[in-house]
Design a protein around this motif. Sequence first.
Motif, PDB file in Angstrom:
ATOM      1  N   LEU A  60      36.027  51.858  34.650  1.00 52.49           N
ATOM      2  CA  LEU A  60      36.701  52.443  35.807  1.00 52.49           C
ATOM      3  C   LEU A  60      38.231  52.354  35.716  1.00 52.49           C
ATOM      4  O   LEU A  60      38.932  53.034  36.463  1.00 52.49           O
ATOM      5  CB  LEU A  60      36.207  51.781  37.097  1.00 52.49           C
ATOM      6  N   GLY A  61      38.723  51.500  34.828  1.00 49.81           N
ATOM      7  CA  GLY A  61      40.169  51.417  34.613  1.00 49.81           C
ATOM      8  C   GLY A  61      40.936  50.665  35.682  1.00 49.81           C
ATOM      9  O   GLY A  61      41.990  51.118  36.130  1.00 49.81           O
ATOM     10  N   PHE A  62      40.425  49.527  36.100  1.00 44.13           N
ATOM     11  CA  PHE A  62      41.188  48.706  37.044  1.00 44.13           C
ATOM     12  C   PHE A  62      41.466  47.344  36.426  1.00 44.13           C
ATOM     13  O   PHE A  62      40.786  46.917  35.500  1.00 44.13           O
ATOM     14  CB  PHE A  62      40.478  48.569  38.395  1.00 44.13           C
ATOM     15  N   ASP A  63      42.512  46.688  36.943  1.00 42.00           N
ATOM     16  CA  ASP A  63      42.900  45.367  36.460  1.00 42.00           C
ATOM     17  C   ASP A  63      42.001  44.331  37.125  1.00 42.00           C
ATOM     18  O   ASP A  63      42.022  44.171  38.346  1.00 42.00           O
ATOM     19  CB  ASP A  63      44.367  45.104  36.788  1.00 42.00           C
ATOM     20  N   LEU A  64      41.235  43.660  36.317  1.00 42.20           N
ATOM     21  CA  LEU A  64      40.276  42.684  36.820  1.00 42.20           C
ATOM     22  C   LEU A  64      40.952  41.585  37.632  1.00 42.20           C
ATOM     23  O   LEU A  64      40.417  41.122  38.631  1.00 42.20           O
ATOM     24  CB  LEU A  64      39.502  42.081  35.647  1.00 42.20           C
ATOM     25  N   THR A  65      42.144  41.188  37.245  1.00 44.44           N
ATOM     26  CA  THR A  65      42.825  40.099  37.955  1.00 44.44           C
ATOM     27  C   THR A  65      43.193  40.485  39.386  1.00 44.44           C
ATOM     28  O   THR A  65      43.380  39.620  40.222  1.00 44.44           O
ATOM     29  CB  THR A  65      44.094  39.646  37.209  1.00 44.44           C
ATOM     30  N   GLU A  66      43.273  41.776  39.674  1.00 48.96           N
ATOM     31  CA  GLU A  66      43.589  42.213  41.028  1.00 48.96           C
ATOM     32  C   GLU A  66      42.425  42.026  41.989  1.00 48.96           C
ATOM     33  O   GLU A  66      42.586  42.161  43.199  1.00 48.96           O
ATOM     34  CB  GLU A  66      44.042  43.671  41.025  1.00 48.96           C
ATOM     35  N   MET A  67      41.249  41.712  41.474  1.00 50.52           N
ATOM     36  CA  MET A  67      40.080  41.493  42.321  1.00 50.52           C
ATOM     37  C   MET A  67      40.032  40.057  42.850  1.00 50.52           C
ATOM     38  O   MET A  67      39.173  39.708  43.656  1.00 50.52           O
ATOM     39  CB  MET A  67      38.780  41.778  41.548  1.00 50.52           C
ATOM     40  N   PHE A  68      40.961  39.232  42.393  1.00 55.12           N
ATOM     41  CA  PHE A  68      41.004  37.842  42.825  1.00 55.12           C
ATOM     42  C   PHE A  68      42.102  37.671  43.865  1.00 55.12           C
ATOM     43  O   PHE A  68      43.194  38.207  43.721  1.00 55.12           O
ATOM     44  CB  PHE A  68      41.247  36.917  41.627  1.00 55.12           C
ATOM     45  N   VAL A  69      41.772  36.928  44.910  1.00 58.42           N
ATOM     46  CA  VAL A  69      42.727  36.680  45.991  1.00 58.42           C
ATOM     47  C   VAL A  69      42.860  35.176  46.196  1.00 58.42           C
ATOM     48  O   VAL A  69      41.974  34.404  45.827  1.00 58.42           O
ATOM     49  CB  VAL A  69      42.284  37.353  47.309  1.00 58.42           C
ATOM     50  N   GLU A  70      43.960  34.798  46.797  1.00 53.93           N
ATOM     51  CA  GLU A  70      44.192  33.384  47.095  1.00 53.93           C
ATOM     52  C   GLU A  70      43.222  32.949  48.180  1.00 53.93           C
ATOM     53  O   GLU A  70      43.138  33.581  49.231  1.00 53.93           O
ATOM     54  CB  GLU A  70      45.630  33.178  47.559  1.00 53.93           C
ATOM     55  N   LYS A  71      42.484  31.907  47.901  1.00 49.84           N
ATOM     56  CA  LYS A  71      41.515  31.397  48.872  1.00 49.84           C
ATOM     57  C   LYS A  71      42.237  30.450  49.813  1.00 49.84           C
ATOM     58  O   LYS A  71      42.953  29.566  49.382  1.00 49.84           O
ATOM     59  CB  LYS A  71      40.377  30.654  48.156  1.00 49.84           C
ATOM     60  N   GLU A  72      42.012  30.679  51.109  1.00 50.43           N
ATOM     61  CA  GLU A  72      42.609  29.799  52.101  1.00 50.43           C
ATOM     62  C   GLU A  72      41.838  28.493  52.115  1.00 50.43           C
ATOM     63  O   GLU A  72      40.621  28.470  51.975  1.00 50.43           O
ATOM     64  CB  GLU A  72      42.543  30.437  53.492  1.00 50.43           C
ATOM     65  N   ASN A  73      42.580  27.406  52.287  1.00 53.07           N
ATOM     66  CA  ASN A  73      41.930  26.104  52.397  1.00 53.07           C
ATOM     67  C   ASN A  73      41.198  26.022  53.722  1.00 53.07           C
ATOM     68  O   ASN A  73      41.797  26.215  54.767  1.00 53.07           O
ATOM     69  CB  ASN A  73      42.945  24.967  52.312  1.00 53.07           C
ATOM     70  N   GLU A  74      39.921  25.791  53.636  1.00 58.38           N
ATOM     71  CA  GLU A  74      39.131  25.593  54.836  1.00 58.38           C
ATOM     72  C   GLU A  74      38.968  24.102  55.000  1.00 58.38           C
ATOM     73  O   GLU A  74      38.017  23.506  54.528  1.00 58.38           O
ATOM     74  CB  GLU A  74      37.783  26.297  54.702  1.00 58.38           C
ATOM     75  N   ASP A  75      39.957  23.502  55.637  1.00 58.29           N
ATOM     76  CA  ASP A  75      40.017  22.058  55.747  1.00 58.29           C
ATOM     77  C   ASP A  75      39.361  21.604  57.036  1.00 58.29           C
ATOM     78  O   ASP A  75      39.904  21.811  58.118  1.00 58.29           O
ATOM     79  CB  ASP A  75      41.481  21.605  55.685  1.00 58.29           C
ATOM     80  N   SER A  76      38.208  20.988  56.925  1.00 59.74           N
ATOM     81  CA  SER A  76      37.502  20.534  58.125  1.00 59.74           C
ATOM     82  C   SER A  76      38.273  19.437  58.824  1.00 59.74           C
ATOM     83  O   SER A  76      38.101  19.209  60.013  1.00 59.74           O
ATOM     84  CB  SER A  76      36.098  20.056  57.769  1.00 59.74           C
ATOM     85  N   PHE A  77      39.156  18.755  58.117  1.00 62.43           N
ATOM     86  CA  PHE A  77      39.947  17.694  58.727  1.00 62.43           C
ATOM     87  C   PHE A  77      40.791  18.232  59.871  1.00 62.43           C
ATOM     88  O   PHE A  77      40.965  17.577  60.886  1.00 62.43           O
ATOM     89  CB  PHE A  77      40.831  17.015  57.677  1.00 62.43           C
ATOM     90  N   VAL A  78      41.301  19.455  59.717  1.00 64.30           N
ATOM     91  CA  VAL A  78      42.093  20.066  60.774  1.00 64.30           C
ATOM     92  C   VAL A  78      41.257  20.207  62.037  1.00 64.30           C
ATOM     93  O   VAL A  78      41.703  19.900  63.137  1.00 64.30           O
ATOM     94  CB  VAL A  78      42.667  21.426  60.336  1.00 64.30           C
ATOM     95  N   ALA A  79      40.017  20.659  61.891  1.00 59.53           N
ATOM     96  CA  ALA A  79      39.143  20.816  63.053  1.00 59.53           C
ATOM     97  C   ALA A  79      38.838  19.467  63.687  1.00 59.53           C
ATOM     98  O   ALA A  79      38.789  19.335  64.899  1.00 59.53           O
ATOM     99  CB  ALA A  79      37.848  21.513  62.654  1.00 59.53           C
TER     100      ALA A  79
END
Length: 121
Positions: A60-79
Amino acid sequence: MKTLSSKKLAETVKNLRESKGYTKEELGNLTNINRIMIGRIEREDFIPSIVQLEALSNVLGFDLTEMFVEKENEDSFVALRSESLSDSEKEGVEKLFAMMLSLRQQIKLRRSFENEKNHAK
């Protein structure tokens, strides 16, 4: 930490497949991925292997690295610290902890009772 975005992948695969005029079956033949799996990828119902991702990227001609996004920290400690929670959410967390403590006490009492019952025999 970066993680694969199934939403971004689904949109990219579907949009590029359609813009190139491929059916799911044609794309499947070009990538050696079953057409049903192509449909599942487009519905965010299947995460392809790295080999399959590379095949999709190449065809398909797309850059594979563009499919990755920064994951937000889901810190249960905050809750647990009750930061950024509404009053009703804080109340819900307090009720949950109270229920967990109550359940823990019930389990301890039940075990104690069962131990006494077993020793009495």
